[in-house]
Design an enzyme around this catalytic site. Structure first.
Site, PDB file in Angstrom:
ATOM      1  N   LYS A 172      41.808  27.972  58.100  1.00 54.65           N
ATOM      2  CA  LYS A 172      43.236  28.220  56.852  1.00 54.65           C
ATOM      3  C   LYS A 172      43.964  29.134  58.140  1.00 54.65           C
ATOM      4  CE  LYS A 172      44.482  30.952  53.487  1.00 54.65           C
ATOM      5  NZ  LYS A 172      45.757  30.660  53.216  1.00 54.65           N
ATOM      6  N   CYS A 281      46.832  46.071  63.586  1.00 54.87           N
ATOM      7  CA  CYS A 281      46.075  46.568  62.873  1.00 54.87           C
ATOM      8  C   CYS A 281      45.113  46.958  63.612  1.00 54.87           C
ATOM      9  CB  CYS A 281      44.376  46.093  62.671  1.00 54.87           C
ATOM     10  SG  CYS A 281      43.689  44.526  64.403  1.00 54.87           S
ATOM     11  N   GLU A 382      47.251  52.325  54.952  1.00 58.88           N
ATOM     12  CA  GLU A 382      47.884  50.908  56.036  1.00 58.88           C
ATOM     13  C   GLU A 382      49.058  51.201  55.995  1.00 58.88           C
ATOM     14  OE1 GLU A 382      46.123  47.203  56.562  1.00 58.88           O
ATOM     15  OE2 GLU A 382      46.424  47.727  58.848  1.00 58.88           O
TER      16      GLU A 382
HETATM   17  P1  NAD Z   1      45.782  38.918  53.786  1.00 58.75           P
HETATM   18  O1  NAD Z   1      44.312  39.480  52.883  1.00 58.75           O
HETATM   19  O2  NAD Z   1      46.763  38.968  52.531  1.00 58.75           O
HETATM   20  O3  NAD Z   1      45.747  37.351  54.163  1.00 58.75           O
HETATM   21  C1  NAD Z   1      45.038  36.976  55.010  1.00 58.75           C
HETATM   22  C2  NAD Z   1      44.234  35.159  55.385  1.00 58.75           C
HETATM   23  O4  NAD Z   1      43.891  35.623  53.625  1.00 58.75           O
HETATM   24  C3  NAD Z   1      45.837  34.907  54.066  1.00 58.75           C
HETATM   25  O5  NAD Z   1      45.113  32.769  55.036  1.00 58.75           O
HETATM   26  C4  NAD Z   1      45.981  34.592  53.702  1.00 58.75           C
HETATM   27  O6  NAD Z   1      46.108  33.641  52.618  1.00 58.75           O
HETATM   28  C5  NAD Z   1      43.968  34.940  53.070  1.00 58.75           C
HETATM   29  N1  NAD Z   1      43.614  34.921  50.892  1.00 58.75           N
HETATM   30  C6  NAD Z   1      44.233  35.500  50.646  1.00 58.75           C
HETATM   31  N2  NAD Z   1      43.885  35.744  48.931  1.00 58.75           N
HETATM   32  C7  NAD Z   1      43.027  35.284  49.365  1.00 58.75           C
HETATM   33  C8  NAD Z   1      41.584  35.157  48.902  1.00 58.75           C
HETATM   34  N3  NAD Z   1      41.632  34.885  47.021  1.00 58.75           N
HETATM   35  N4  NAD Z   1      40.845  34.061  48.438  1.00 58.75           N
HETATM   36  C9  NAD Z   1      40.679  33.760  50.696  1.00 58.75           C
HETATM   37  N5  NAD Z   1      41.676  33.781  50.967  1.00 58.75           N
HETATM   38  C10 NAD Z   1      42.842  34.447  50.531  1.00 58.75           C
HETATM   39  O7  NAD Z   1      46.129  39.890  54.590  1.00 58.75           O
HETATM   40  P2  NAD Z   1      47.801  39.814  55.534  1.00 58.75           P
HETATM   41  O8  NAD Z   1      48.443  40.572  54.734  1.00 58.75           O
HETATM   42  O9  NAD Z   1      48.350  38.502  55.716  1.00 58.75           O
HETATM   43  O10 NAD Z   1      47.626  40.153  56.687  1.00 58.75           O
HETATM   44  C11 NAD Z   1      47.794  41.761  57.455  1.00 58.75           C
HETATM   45  C12 NAD Z   1      45.932  42.536  56.636  1.00 58.75           C
HETATM   46  O11 NAD Z   1      45.346  41.571  57.930  1.00 58.75           O
HETATM   47  C13 NAD Z   1      46.918  43.982  57.195  1.00 58.75           C
HETATM   48  O12 NAD Z   1      45.972  44.832  56.514  1.00 58.75           O
HETATM   49  C14 NAD Z   1      45.809  44.024  58.867  1.00 58.75           C
HETATM   50  O13 NAD Z   1      45.654  45.544  59.383  1.00 58.75           O
HETATM   51  C15 NAD Z   1      45.095  42.984  59.351  1.00 58.75           C
HETATM   52  N6  NAD Z   1      44.514  42.635  60.458  1.00 58.75           N
HETATM   53  C16 NAD Z   1      42.946  42.957  60.677  1.00 58.75           C
HETATM   54  C17 NAD Z   1      42.760  42.984  62.243  1.00 58.75           C
HETATM   55  C18 NAD Z   1      41.253  42.928  62.593  1.00 58.75           C
HETATM   56  O14 NAD Z   1      41.133  42.067  63.498  1.00 58.75           O
HETATM   57  N7  NAD Z   1      40.839  44.046  62.115  1.00 58.75           N
HETATM   58  C19 NAD Z   1      43.698  41.781  63.108  1.00 58.75           C
HETATM   59  C20 NAD Z   1      44.616  41.401  62.474  1.00 58.75           C
HETATM   60  C21 NAD Z   1      45.132  41.958  60.690  1.00 58.75           C
END
Ligand code: NAD
Length: 489
Positions: A172, A281, A382
Site C-alpha cells: 500500500k 528520516c 522530528e
Molecule cells: P505515516 O505514518 O502517516 O504514514 C505511513 C503509511 O502508513 C501510509 O501509507 C499511511 O497511509 C499508512 N497508515 C496510516 N495510518 C495507518 C493505520 N492506522 N494502519 C495502517 N497503515 C496506516 O507517515 P508519513 O507521514 O507518510 O511519513 C513520514 C514519516 O516516515 C516520518 O516520520 C519519517 O521519518 C518516516 N520515514 C522513515 C523512514 C525510515 O526508513 N526509517 C523512511 C522514510 C520515512
C-alpha cells in the site's frame, strides 16, 4: 492527469470505494486520480498473493532474479516519466527525483544478485547416519505499507528483497502519493511477473492500511512511516502474532568538532537538512557545533543557505522545493513559532518566502534558529522541514550526551579529523547508523536500522533480507536403519 488502476491478481482495477485526487505540492493542482480500494479488494489482493506464493517460492531463485533485472531495466527505460510523477505527486526537485528513480531500479538489480546467495547451514547430528540442516525459506505473504517522502524508491526497497526471497506481496503506497507506485505496477506486469506475486492496493491508512495489519493471512508486515502509525500497526499485528519490521522517524544529531573541515561540514549540514525539503528520516535534525567555532559556523551556514534557490521543482536550478502538504507546512510553522516563543532567535527565514513561487504551493524558507535549549520541542521532535536548529556544545561528552537524549535513534553525523574522537563517538552514540565526514543516502549493502522509537528490524543489504526469510530445520536419517532414540543424553 494520470489515472492508473490498482494491481490485484495481475489485473488493473478501479477502486470499489471510489477514487481520490492526487495534488501537486508545488501548485495545489490536481494531477491525478487514484483508486480507493474497498476492504473486499484488500482481501482479494491478499488471497491472490497467497495463491501465487507456492509457485513463486518454488521457482529457481535465478528465474526470480531474471524477472527482477527486467524490472530494473524497465524502471531505467521509464526513468524520466517516473521522476516526473514523483515530482508531481511529492514535490521534490527533478534532480532529486531522478536520484530516487535511480535508487528504485538499483534495489532490483542489487537484490537480484542474491539469487545465488541465500544460503543455509549443515550441522553434525548426534547420531551416525543422520544429517541436520537449516535452510532459509520464504516467510510467505508480505504486507508492505510505505510513506509519501520516497514514493517510488520505497516500493523497490520493500518489493525487491521480498521477491528474491520467494515471497508474494501486497503493498500500500501512501494515499497521497500512489501514482509512481501504480506506474511501477505496470512495469512489473510488463516484465513478466506472474499474477498475484505483487499486488498494489491504494487507499487510506485507516481503511486499507488497517485491513492489511488486521489480516490473519499475512506473514510479515513491513512498514515505513511515522512513530505513532508504527506503534498502531504493531499493536494490531500482535492480535495475530504477525511479525513486524518498522522503519520510523529520526532526529539525527549532526556533530561538528572544532577541528572539522568547516567548508565540508557546512555544505554537508545543509545538504543533509535541505534534501527533499527536509523530509527524510535521516536528515540532519539537530546541528551541534563546538562552542569555539559556533558563530563562524552559523555565519557560513547562513551564507550558504542564502545561495540555495527555493522554487518550482521542475526548474533544474531549484535546490529546495515545496513542503509536501498544507498540514506539513503548518506543522513546521507551528514548531518554529513555539521555539521563538520559548526564546529561540531566528537567524534566517522563519517565514514563507516572498514572493511565493506559486500561490497554491506549500512553500517555506530555509530557516536557521539559535539560542536554543536541548529540551525544547524543536530539538526533541522530528521537524521534517527546512529548519535548522543549531546548538553549541563545550566538549565531546556533552555532544554525545545531547545526541543520545532522544527517543529517536536512526542516524547520526560526525565531522572531525581526529581518530580517537571518531572512535569514541562511534562507540558511545546509540544510533543505528553513524556517518563520519559524509552524509547519506545510505548504501544498498548497508543496514538501515533505527534504535528506540526509530524502529524495529531494518531494511537493506543481507541483514535487511533476513526479515523476508524464515528458517526451517531438517533432521534427515539416511542410515536405512533404526530411528534415533528419543533422548541421546
Ligand atoms: P505515516 O505514518 O502517516 O504514514 C505511513 C503509511 O502508513 C501510509 O501509507 C499511511 O497511509 C499508512 N497508515 C496510516 N495510518 C495507518 C493505520 N492506522 N494502519 C495502517 N497503515 C496506516 O507517515 P508519513 O507521514 O507518510 O511519513 C513520514 C514519516 O516516515 C516520518 O516520520 C519519517 O521519518 C518516516 N520515514 C522513515 C523512514 C525510515 O526508513 N526509517 C523512511 C522514510 C520515512
Amino acid at each position: 492527469m494520470s489515472t492508473e488502476g490498482m494491481l490485484i491478481d495481475g489485473r488493473f482495477l478501479a477502486g470499489e470505494a471510489g477514487s481520490r485526487p492526487v495534488t501537486d505540492p508545488a501548485t495545489g493542482e490536481t494531477v491525478g486520480e487514484a483508486p480507493e480500494a474497498s476492504l473486499g479488494q484488500v482481501s482479494q489482493a491478499i488471497a491472490a498473493a497467497r495463491r501465487a506464493q507456492p509457485a513463486w517460492g518454488q521457482l529457481a531463485p535465478l528465474a526470480r532474479g531474471q524477472i527482477m533485472q527486467r524490472i530494473a531495466g524497465l524502471i531505467r527505460r521509464d526513468a524520466e516519466a517516473l521522476a516526473m510523477l514523483v515530482v508531481r505527486e511529492q514535490g521534490k526537485t527533478i534532480k532529486e527525483a531522478r536520484g530516487e528513480i535511480g535508487g528504485a531500479s538499483a534495489f532490483f538489480d542489487y537484490f537480484a544478485e542474491f539469487a545465488r546467495r541465500i544460503q543455509g547451514e549443515i550441522l553434525p547430528s548426534d547420531f551416525a547416519g543422520e544429517q541436520i540442516w537449516i535452510q532459509r525459506v520464504p516467510v510467505g505473504v508480505v504486507g508492505a505499507i510505505i510513506p509519501w517522502n520516497y514514493p517510488a524508491a520505497l516500493v523497490s526497497r520493500k518489493v525487491a528483497p521480498a521477491m528474491i526471497a520467494g515471497n508474494t506481496i501486497v503493498l500500500k503506497p501512501h494515499e497521497d502519493t500512489p501514482l509512481s507506485a501504480l506506474h511501477m505496477a505496470r512495469l512489473f506486469v510488463e516484465a513478466g511477473l506472474p499474477a498475484g506475486v505483487v499486488n498494489i492496493v491504494t487507499g487510506r491508512g485507516e481503511t486499507v492500511g488497517e485491513a492489511l495489519t488486521e489480516s490473519s493471512d499475512i506473514d510479515l508486515l513491513t512498514m515505513t512511516g511515522s512513530v505513532p502509525t508504527g506503534k498502531r500497526i504493531m499493536a494490531r499485528a500482535a492480535q495475530n502474532l504477525t511479525p513486524v519490521s518498522l522503519e520510523l522517524g529520526g532526529k539525527a544529531p549532526f556533530i561538528v568538532m572544532q577541528d572539522a573541515d568547516l567548508d565540508l561540514a557546512v555544505r554537508s549540514a545543509a545538504t543533509s537538512r535541505y534534501m527533499n525539503c527536509g523530509q527524510v528520516c535521516i536528515c540532519n535534525e539537530r546541528t551541534l557545533v563546538h562552542a569555539s567555532i559556533f558563530e563562524d559556523f552559523v555565519d557560513r551556514f547562513i551564507a550558504h543557505s542564502r545561495t540555495l534557490k527555493v522554487g518550482l521543482p521542475l526548474d533544474e536550478a531549484t535546490d529546495i522545493g515545496p513542503k509536501f502538504s498544507r498540514a506539513e507546512l503548518e506543522k513546521v510553522e507551528a514548531m518554529v513559532a513555539e521555539a521563538v516563543a520559548g526564546g529561540a532567535d531566528v537567524r534566517l527565514g522563519g517565514t514563507r518566502p516572498t514572493p511565493l513561487p506559486t500561490p497554491g504551493g506549500h512553500w517555506y524558507s530555509p530557516t536557521v534558529l539559535t539560542g536554543l535549549k536541548p529540551d525544547m520541542p524543536i530539538l526533541t521532535h522530528e521537524i521534517f522541514g527546512p529548519v535548522v536548529p543549531i546548538l553549541p556544545f563545550h566538549d565531546l561528552e556533552e555532544a554525545i550526551a545531547i545526541s543520545n537524549q532522544s527517543r529517536y535513534g536512526l542516524s547520526a553525523y560526525l565531522f572531525t579529523r581526529d581518530m580517537p574522537t571518531i572512535m569514541k563517538v562511534i562507540n558511545e552514540l546509540s544510533f543505528g547508523e553513524v556517518y563520519v565526514n559524509r552524509v547519506g543516502p545510505e548504501a544498498l549493502q548497508g543496514f538501515h536500522v533505527g534504535y528506540r522509537d526509530s524502529g524495529l528490524g531494518g531494511d537493506d543489504g543481507a541483514h535487511g533480507l533476513e526479515a523476508y526469510l524464515r528458517k526451517k530445520t531438517v533432521y534427515l536419517n539416511y542410515s536405512g536403519g533404526a530411528t534415533a532414540p528419543l533422548m541421546p543424553y
